[in-house]
Motif scaffolding. Sequence first.
Motif, PDB file in Angstrom:
ATOM      1  N   VAL A  48       0.839  -1.199   0.000  1.00 43.15           N
ATOM      2  CA  VAL A  48       0.000   0.000   0.000  1.00 43.15           C
ATOM      3  C   VAL A  48       0.874   1.249   0.000  1.00 43.15           C
ATOM      4  O   VAL A  48       0.571   2.236  -0.684  1.00 43.15           O
ATOM      5  CB  VAL A  48      -0.957  -0.023   1.222  1.00 43.15           C
ATOM      6  CG1 VAL A  48      -1.664   1.301   1.392  1.00 43.15           C
ATOM      7  CG2 VAL A  48      -1.959  -1.147   1.082  1.00 43.15           C
ATOM      8  N   THR A  49       1.985   1.225   0.706  1.00 48.18           N
ATOM      9  CA  THR A  49       2.879   2.378   0.790  1.00 48.18           C
ATOM     10  C   THR A  49       3.535   2.703  -0.549  1.00 48.18           C
ATOM     11  O   THR A  49       3.743   3.871  -0.867  1.00 48.18           O
ATOM     12  CB  THR A  49       3.984   2.106   1.843  1.00 48.18           C
ATOM     13  OG1 THR A  49       3.363   1.765   3.075  1.00 48.18           O
ATOM     14  CG2 THR A  49       4.876   3.307   2.033  1.00 48.18           C
ATOM     15  N   THR A 135      16.618  -1.236 -12.143  1.00 42.67           N
ATOM     16  CA  THR A 135      17.262  -0.283 -11.246  1.00 42.67           C
ATOM     17  C   THR A 135      16.334   0.837 -10.785  1.00 42.67           C
ATOM     18  O   THR A 135      16.213   1.097  -9.589  1.00 42.67           O
ATOM     19  CB  THR A 135      18.508   0.319 -11.933  1.00 42.67           C
ATOM     20  OG1 THR A 135      19.380  -0.758 -12.283  1.00 42.67           O
ATOM     21  CG2 THR A 135      19.238   1.279 -11.014  1.00 42.67           C
ATOM     22  N   PHE A 136      15.693   1.526 -11.720  1.00 45.46           N
ATOM     23  CA  PHE A 136      14.829   2.640 -11.337  1.00 45.46           C
ATOM     24  C   PHE A 136      13.626   2.150 -10.534  1.00 45.46           C
ATOM     25  O   PHE A 136      13.189   2.817  -9.593  1.00 45.46           O
ATOM     26  CB  PHE A 136      14.366   3.422 -12.571  1.00 45.46           C
ATOM     27  CG  PHE A 136      15.468   4.219 -13.202  1.00 45.46           C
ATOM     28  CD1 PHE A 136      15.883   5.415 -12.647  1.00 45.46           C
ATOM     29  CD2 PHE A 136      16.101   3.764 -14.345  1.00 45.46           C
ATOM     30  CE1 PHE A 136      16.904   6.154 -13.216  1.00 45.46           C
ATOM     31  CE2 PHE A 136      17.115   4.492 -14.929  1.00 45.46           C
ATOM     32  CZ  PHE A 136      17.526   5.692 -14.360  1.00 45.46           C
ATOM     33  N   TYR A 137      13.099   1.012 -10.898  1.00 43.21           N
ATOM     34  CA  TYR A 137      11.985   0.416 -10.156  1.00 43.21           C
ATOM     35  C   TYR A 137      12.415   0.128  -8.722  1.00 43.21           C
ATOM     36  O   TYR A 137      11.712   0.450  -7.773  1.00 43.21           O
ATOM     37  CB  TYR A 137      11.514  -0.859 -10.863  1.00 43.21           C
ATOM     38  CG  TYR A 137      10.447  -1.621 -10.126  1.00 43.21           C
ATOM     39  CD1 TYR A 137       9.107  -1.286 -10.262  1.00 43.21           C
ATOM     40  CD2 TYR A 137      10.773  -2.672  -9.277  1.00 43.21           C
ATOM     41  CE1 TYR A 137       8.118  -1.971  -9.586  1.00 43.21           C
ATOM     42  CE2 TYR A 137       9.800  -3.366  -8.596  1.00 43.21           C
ATOM     43  CZ  TYR A 137       8.472  -3.014  -8.760  1.00 43.21           C
ATOM     44  OH  TYR A 137       7.503  -3.700  -8.078  1.00 43.21           O
ATOM     45  N   VAL A 138      13.558  -0.496  -8.560  1.00 48.08           N
ATOM     46  CA  VAL A 138      14.056  -0.839  -7.233  1.00 48.08           C
ATOM     47  C   VAL A 138      14.253   0.423  -6.398  1.00 48.08           C
ATOM     48  O   VAL A 138      13.840   0.486  -5.236  1.00 48.08           O
ATOM     49  CB  VAL A 138      15.372  -1.650  -7.321  1.00 48.08           C
ATOM     50  CG1 VAL A 138      16.062  -1.745  -5.981  1.00 48.08           C
ATOM     51  CG2 VAL A 138      15.101  -3.034  -7.878  1.00 48.08           C
ATOM     52  N   LEU A 139      14.860   1.451  -7.003  1.00 46.13           N
ATOM     53  CA  LEU A 139      15.089   2.677  -6.252  1.00 46.13           C
ATOM     54  C   LEU A 139      13.767   3.342  -5.868  1.00 46.13           C
ATOM     55  O   LEU A 139      13.591   3.769  -4.726  1.00 46.13           O
ATOM     56  CB  LEU A 139      15.941   3.650  -7.068  1.00 46.13           C
ATOM     57  CG  LEU A 139      17.382   3.219  -7.304  1.00 46.13           C
ATOM     58  CD1 LEU A 139      18.110   4.250  -8.153  1.00 46.13           C
ATOM     59  CD2 LEU A 139      18.121   3.016  -5.997  1.00 46.13           C
ATOM     60  N   PHE A 143      13.351   2.202  -1.972  1.00 45.05           N
ATOM     61  CA  PHE A 143      13.774   3.385  -1.240  1.00 45.05           C
ATOM     62  C   PHE A 143      12.565   4.209  -0.831  1.00 45.05           C
ATOM     63  O   PHE A 143      12.537   4.784   0.241  1.00 45.05           O
ATOM     64  CB  PHE A 143      14.742   4.221  -2.072  1.00 45.05           C
ATOM     65  CG  PHE A 143      16.154   3.686  -2.115  1.00 45.05           C
ATOM     66  CD1 PHE A 143      16.441   2.366  -1.816  1.00 45.05           C
ATOM     67  CD2 PHE A 143      17.193   4.509  -2.457  1.00 45.05           C
ATOM     68  CE1 PHE A 143      17.729   1.876  -1.862  1.00 45.05           C
ATOM     69  CE2 PHE A 143      18.495   4.033  -2.511  1.00 45.05           C
ATOM     70  CZ  PHE A 143      18.760   2.718  -2.208  1.00 45.05           C
ATOM     71  N   GLY A 144      11.554   4.269  -1.713  1.00 47.45           N
ATOM     72  CA  GLY A 144      10.331   4.987  -1.377  1.00 47.45           C
ATOM     73  C   GLY A 144       9.589   4.345  -0.226  1.00 47.45           C
ATOM     74  O   GLY A 144       9.001   5.029   0.610  1.00 47.45           O
ATOM     75  N   ALA A 145       9.598   3.031  -0.158  1.00 45.92           N
ATOM     76  CA  ALA A 145       8.874   2.321   0.896  1.00 45.92           C
ATOM     77  C   ALA A 145       9.441   2.602   2.274  1.00 45.92           C
ATOM     78  O   ALA A 145       8.707   2.635   3.262  1.00 45.92           O
ATOM     79  CB  ALA A 145       8.898   0.815   0.631  1.00 45.92           C
ATOM     80  N   VAL A 146      10.738   2.822   2.355  1.00 42.31           N
ATOM     81  CA  VAL A 146      11.346   3.082   3.660  1.00 42.31           C
ATOM     82  C   VAL A 146      11.680   4.556   3.862  1.00 42.31           C
ATOM     83  O   VAL A 146      12.279   4.926   4.861  1.00 42.31           O
ATOM     84  CB  VAL A 146      12.609   2.207   3.888  1.00 42.31           C
ATOM     85  CG1 VAL A 146      12.236   0.747   3.978  1.00 42.31           C
ATOM     86  CG2 VAL A 146      13.641   2.439   2.815  1.00 42.31           C
ATOM     87  N   GLY A 147      11.293   5.407   2.895  1.00 41.27           N
ATOM     88  CA  GLY A 147      11.429   6.846   3.053  1.00 41.27           C
ATOM     89  C   GLY A 147      12.806   7.414   2.778  1.00 41.27           C
ATOM     90  O   GLY A 147      13.115   8.511   3.225  1.00 41.27           O
TER      91      GLY A 147
END
Length: 178
Positions: A48-49, A135-139, A143-147
């Motif tokens: 959800v995040t 790469t861009f998906y992972v970032l 990274f977005g999920a953990v802020g």
Amino acid sequence: MFENIINGISLYAIPFFMVSIPIYALVKKVKVYEAFTEGAKDGFTTAVTIIPFLVGMLVAIGVFRASGAMDLITDLFAPITNKIGMPSEVLPMAMMRPLSGGGASGIMNELFTIHGPDSLIGRVASVINGCTETTFYVLAVYFGAVGIKKTRHALPAGLIADAVGIVVAVVVTNIMFM
């Protein structure tokens, strides 16, 4: 000889893990079901995040493809890719792979339909798919999920790894299948 070894390993790899993980959990006295359900709850919260990050990435990919920029770049780099042994038809898939695994798989399936999976184009596309990362998906997602807002060296390192993966995939495929 090498093919027999790989076939033997692949035959027993999944059963090995299917047996060894529960045995390891038993030895360590881990309550597997409770750990699984706790992980599933965390996974749902994470899913959800990350939705806003996924939507942003998918819109950017759609704009890139619809603008015709991919075709322009492919035509521009075709002489270079052909000189290094990479069929220019594979370049859109190699460019899409750091952005989207699903988009890259769609392009790869299209290449399979047109040229066949056992063609040089199909094989190069398959090996690139296995040698590179989204790469861009992972970032964006992780990274977005953990802020994390400052990715520091993650983007350059990921893109360098993708470039090396593409070059190695082309070289190895040309050595193995030419």
